[in-house]
Design a protein around this motif. Structure first.
Motif, mmCIF file in Angstrom:
data_model
loop_
_atom_site.group_PDB
_atom_site.id
_atom_site.type_symbol
_atom_site.label_atom_id
_atom_site.label_comp_id
_atom_site.label_asym_id
_atom_site.label_seq_id
_atom_site.Cartn_x
_atom_site.Cartn_y
_atom_site.Cartn_z
ATOM 1 N N VAL A 323 0.884 -1.176 0.000
ATOM 2 C CA VAL A 323 0.000 0.000 0.000
ATOM 3 C C VAL A 323 0.915 1.216 0.000
ATOM 4 C CG1 VAL A 323 -1.838 1.243 1.176
ATOM 5 C CG2 VAL A 323 -1.747 -1.255 1.321
ATOM 6 N N SER A 324 1.117 1.800 -1.147
ATOM 7 C CA SER A 324 2.118 2.855 -1.298
ATOM 8 C C SER A 324 1.796 4.078 -0.445
ATOM 9 C CB SER A 324 2.222 3.264 -2.767
ATOM 10 O OG SER A 324 3.196 4.270 -2.932
ATOM 11 N N GLY A 325 2.836 4.585 0.236
ATOM 12 C CA GLY A 325 2.710 5.814 1.012
ATOM 13 C C GLY A 325 2.596 5.570 2.505
ATOM 14 N N ASN A 326 3.453 6.224 3.278
ATOM 15 C CA ASN A 326 3.436 6.043 4.727
ATOM 16 C C ASN A 326 2.090 6.418 5.339
ATOM 17 O OD1 ASN A 326 6.020 5.030 4.945
ATOM 18 N ND2 ASN A 326 6.967 7.011 5.360
ATOM 19 N N GLU A 327 1.511 7.521 4.867
ATOM 20 C CA GLU A 327 0.263 7.993 5.454
ATOM 21 C C GLU A 327 -0.871 6.994 5.218
ATOM 22 O OE1 GLU A 327 -2.489 12.048 5.588
ATOM 23 O OE2 GLU A 327 -0.684 11.981 4.336
ATOM 24 N N SER A 328 -0.950 6.447 3.995
ATOM 25 C CA SER A 328 -2.015 5.499 3.662
ATOM 26 C C SER A 328 -1.894 4.213 4.474
ATOM 27 C CB SER A 328 -1.976 5.158 2.165
ATOM 28 O OG SER A 328 -2.270 6.286 1.384
ATOM 29 N N VAL A 329 -0.692 3.687 4.565
ATOM 30 C CA VAL A 329 -0.506 2.416 5.250
ATOM 31 C C VAL A 329 -0.719 2.570 6.756
ATOM 32 C CG1 VAL A 329 2.008 2.477 5.657
ATOM 33 C CG2 VAL A 329 0.901 0.313 5.152
ATOM 34 N N LYS A 330 -0.343 3.705 7.307
ATOM 35 C CA LYS A 330 -0.584 3.955 8.731
ATOM 36 C C LYS A 330 -2.081 4.095 9.018
ATOM 37 C CE LYS A 330 2.084 6.921 10.913
ATOM 38 N NZ LYS A 330 2.884 8.145 11.162
ATOM 39 N N LYS A 331 -2.788 4.715 8.096
ATOM 40 C CA LYS A 331 -4.243 4.904 8.269
ATOM 41 C C LYS A 331 -4.959 3.558 8.336
ATOM 42 C CE LYS A 331 -8.262 7.005 5.983
ATOM 43 N NZ LYS A 331 -8.715 7.764 4.780
ATOM 44 N N ILE A 332 -4.594 2.645 7.432
ATOM 45 C CA ILE A 332 -5.242 1.333 7.422
ATOM 46 C C ILE A 332 -4.869 0.542 8.669
ATOM 47 C CG2 ILE A 332 -5.425 -0.870 6.210
ATOM 48 C CD1 ILE A 332 -5.036 0.611 3.595
ATOM 49 N N ALA A 333 -3.611 0.598 9.057
ATOM 50 C CA ALA A 333 -3.174 -0.126 10.255
ATOM 51 C C ALA A 333 -3.911 0.375 11.491
ATOM 52 C CB ALA A 333 -1.669 0.020 10.433
ATOM 53 N N THR A 334 -4.129 1.673 11.573
ATOM 54 C CA THR A 334 -4.871 2.238 12.707
ATOM 55 C C THR A 334 -6.294 1.723 12.735
ATOM 56 O OG1 THR A 334 -3.516 4.247 12.693
ATOM 57 C CG2 THR A 334 -5.659 4.381 13.781
ATOM 58 N N GLY A 340 -9.718 -4.173 16.693
ATOM 59 C CA GLY A 340 -9.305 -5.301 17.525
ATOM 60 C C GLY A 340 -8.222 -6.186 16.946
ATOM 61 N N PHE A 341 -7.562 -5.742 15.848
ATOM 62 C CA PHE A 341 -6.529 -6.551 15.214
ATOM 63 C C PHE A 341 -5.171 -5.845 15.308
ATOM 64 C CE2 PHE A 341 -10.466 -7.851 13.250
ATOM 65 C CZ PHE A 341 -10.339 -9.228 13.178
ATOM 66 N N LEU A 342 -4.182 -6.579 15.797
ATOM 67 C CA LEU A 342 -2.830 -6.038 15.859
ATOM 68 C C LEU A 342 -2.134 -6.283 14.521
ATOM 69 C CD1 LEU A 342 -1.669 -7.025 19.447
ATOM 70 C CD2 LEU A 342 -1.765 -4.710 18.508
ATOM 71 N N VAL A 343 -2.040 -5.230 13.722
ATOM 72 C CA VAL A 343 -1.358 -5.258 12.435
ATOM 73 C C VAL A 343 -0.478 -4.018 12.380
ATOM 74 C CG1 VAL A 343 -1.599 -5.190 9.925
ATOM 75 C CG2 VAL A 343 -3.253 -6.468 11.304
ATOM 76 N N LYS A 344 0.780 -4.196 12.035
ATOM 77 C CA LYS A 344 1.711 -3.070 12.013
ATOM 78 C C LYS A 344 2.023 -2.632 10.581
ATOM 79 C CE LYS A 344 2.617 -2.507 16.435
ATOM 80 N NZ LYS A 344 2.492 -1.253 17.166
ATOM 81 N N PRO A 345 2.086 -1.324 10.342
ATOM 82 C CA PRO A 345 2.518 -0.843 9.026
ATOM 83 C C PRO A 345 4.040 -0.880 8.936
ATOM 84 C CG PRO A 345 2.063 1.021 10.465
ATOM 85 C CD PRO A 345 1.740 -0.211 11.255
ATOM 86 N N SER A 381 -11.011 -1.563 3.620
ATOM 87 C CA SER A 381 -10.009 -0.487 3.779
ATOM 88 C C SER A 381 -9.338 -0.139 2.467
ATOM 89 C CB SER A 381 -8.956 -0.907 4.808
ATOM 90 O OG SER A 381 -9.537 -1.115 6.076
ATOM 91 N N LEU A 382 -9.066 -1.153 1.653
ATOM 92 C CA LEU A 382 -8.389 -0.910 0.378
ATOM 93 C C LEU A 382 -9.273 -0.109 -0.580
ATOM 94 C CD1 LEU A 382 -6.639 -4.374 -0.144
ATOM 95 C CD2 LEU A 382 -5.532 -2.187 0.393
ATOM 96 N N LYS A 383 -10.567 -0.196 -0.433
ATOM 97 C CA LYS A 383 -11.466 0.563 -1.296
ATOM 98 C C LYS A 383 -11.384 2.076 -1.020
ATOM 99 C CE LYS A 383 -14.857 -3.188 -1.605
ATOM 100 N NZ LYS A 383 -16.221 -3.627 -1.182
ATOM 101 N N SER A 384 -10.897 2.439 0.160
ATOM 102 C CA SER A 384 -10.899 3.848 0.566
ATOM 103 C C SER A 384 -9.619 4.572 0.201
ATOM 104 C CB SER A 384 -11.128 3.949 2.076
ATOM 105 O OG SER A 384 -10.034 3.384 2.787
ATOM 106 N N ILE A 385 -8.647 3.874 -0.385
ATOM 107 C CA ILE A 385 -7.378 4.551 -0.694
ATOM 108 C C ILE A 385 -7.267 4.830 -2.193
ATOM 109 C CG2 ILE A 385 -6.179 3.531 1.281
ATOM 110 C CD1 ILE A 385 -4.850 1.587 -0.654
#
Length: 385
Positions: A323-334, A340-345, A381-385
């Protein structure tokens, strides 16, 4: 002291502006774990903890620390037991335990390749190997990821002296992509040309090969690989690392690897935990089988959700969606963490700019229901980027 070097302040501010500023955060243990390296749940194994404690009592080793480096006072009885077992388990001539995978790679690459030698390493190799290489007097060149032709071309351009050695370095499973190195081709090429192949098995230990002994063992390449580094902080759920190789290599590292010589040895309970974890691995076919089933189920559900095109091909527990871009990947991880899911960007500069990603780590304990919920959330989430 209230002042701070201006150059350092600028670097911190730059990190914040680029959305890749790192902080230490506490983990909510109640969330579903899709981010840790604890692939087999060994880190929370009560039986491993109890057995490690029993082993310390058996050897009458009740101190909290090793009391010194292994060359002075820190070489307690459990080291011999564990190193002999690890050598036999991985079908190697000898084994030498280091305090961490980082220490092992730093010690090996800073001491083994000599001035006039050459190191050729995969461009996606782990940072600990790069740091070790940076301390070496050998010349180092990277080759394109998993590209044997590029490696051959890079080597052919050099004119090594008659007594120069050539070292080729790869990971068995790459930590950021989860893909597998072409070990058969690398081993045959190295053997044919008298080069020395080094394989970091950090993310294949406990998962691939007989009883989780690694990919080198799975492909029966033990005699073609000069050195293997197995770390214990992933599937083994504990701490430390081992370098496997010949008895001469072990003797050399004891004499010249500074990260081994000049550090306090691991305490008895840590070594007992390593030994106990590998004993569990010998009978842990159910955990390995469940993990591999979860990997296949995850990949199947990605295709059903029609989002598999975001993912790097991997048969390992590491599954990455680009998921290209720090801001996008951080948004999805948040959004994952809020659900309730621990996923790290994984942000640049840890990975190259444009290849920022969500890194999903699968485990033996993840349920199909958890995986389904995770993939449904990712699809939305991928639909929103």
């Amino acid at each position: 002291m209230n002042f701070f070097p201006e150059k350092l302040r600028y670097k911190l501010d730059s990190r914040k502006e680029q959305q890749n500023f790192r902080i230490l955060s506490k983990t909510d243990k109640d969330l579903f774990d899709f981010y840790s390296n604890d692939y087999l749940a060994f880190s929370n194994s009560e039986s491993i903890f109890i057995e490690a404690t029993r082993l310390c009592e058996k050897f009458q080793l009740k101190q909290n620390g090793a009391t010194g480096s292994r060359l002075i006072s820190g070489n307690h009885k459990l080291f011999d037991l564990t190193e002999n077992f690890l050598a036999e388990f991985h079908q190697a001539e000898s084994a030498l335990v280091f305090n961490s995978g980082y220490d092992a790679n730093l010690g090996f690459f800073s001491s083994v390749p000599q001035k006039g030698d050459f190191i050729f390493y995969d461009e996606l190799i782990h940072a600990s190997i790069r740091d070790g290489i940076s301390l070496s007097n050998a010349k180092a060149y990277k080759f394109k990821h998993n590209n044997i032709e590029d490696l051959q071309a890079k080597i052919s351009r050099q004119k090594p002296s008659e007594n120069a050695s050539i070292y080729i370095v790869t990971e068995a499973i790459f930590s950021m992509d989860g893909d597998q190195a072409p070990l058969l081709e690398l081993a045959n090429f190295s053997e044919k040309n008298n080069h020395f192949l080094i394989v970091d098995e950090a993310h294949s230990t406990g998962i691939f090969g007989e009883n989780g002994s690694g990919l080198v063992n799975q492909f029966q390449l033990q005699e073609k690989v000069f050195a293997r580094i197995h770390t214990f902080g992933k599937a083994m759920g504990c701490h430390g690392a081992v370098i496997l190789g010949s008895q001469k290599l072990k003797s050399y590292l004891v004499n010249f690897a500074r990260s081994f010589i000049y550090t306090t040895g691991l305490p008895p309970h840590t070594i007992a935990t390593i030994y106990s974890a590998f004993q569990q691995l010998k009978i842990g076919e159910a955990e390995i089988g469940k993990l591999k089933a979860n990997i296949q189920y995850f990949k199947k559900q990605l295709k059903i959700a029609k989002i598999d095109s975001y993912f790097i091909e991997s048969e390992s527990p590491i599954q990455c969606a680009i998921v290209s871009g720090n801001e996008s990947v951080k948004k999805i991880a948040t959004s994952f963490q809020q659900s309730g899911f621990l996923v790290k960007p994984i942000l640049s500069p840890t990975v190259s700019k444009g290849s920022e990603r969500l890194r999903f780590c699968l485990h033996s304990f993840n349920s199909e229901e958890e995986i389904n919920s995770l993939i449904n959330l990712l699809s939305e989430s991928l639909k929103s980027i």
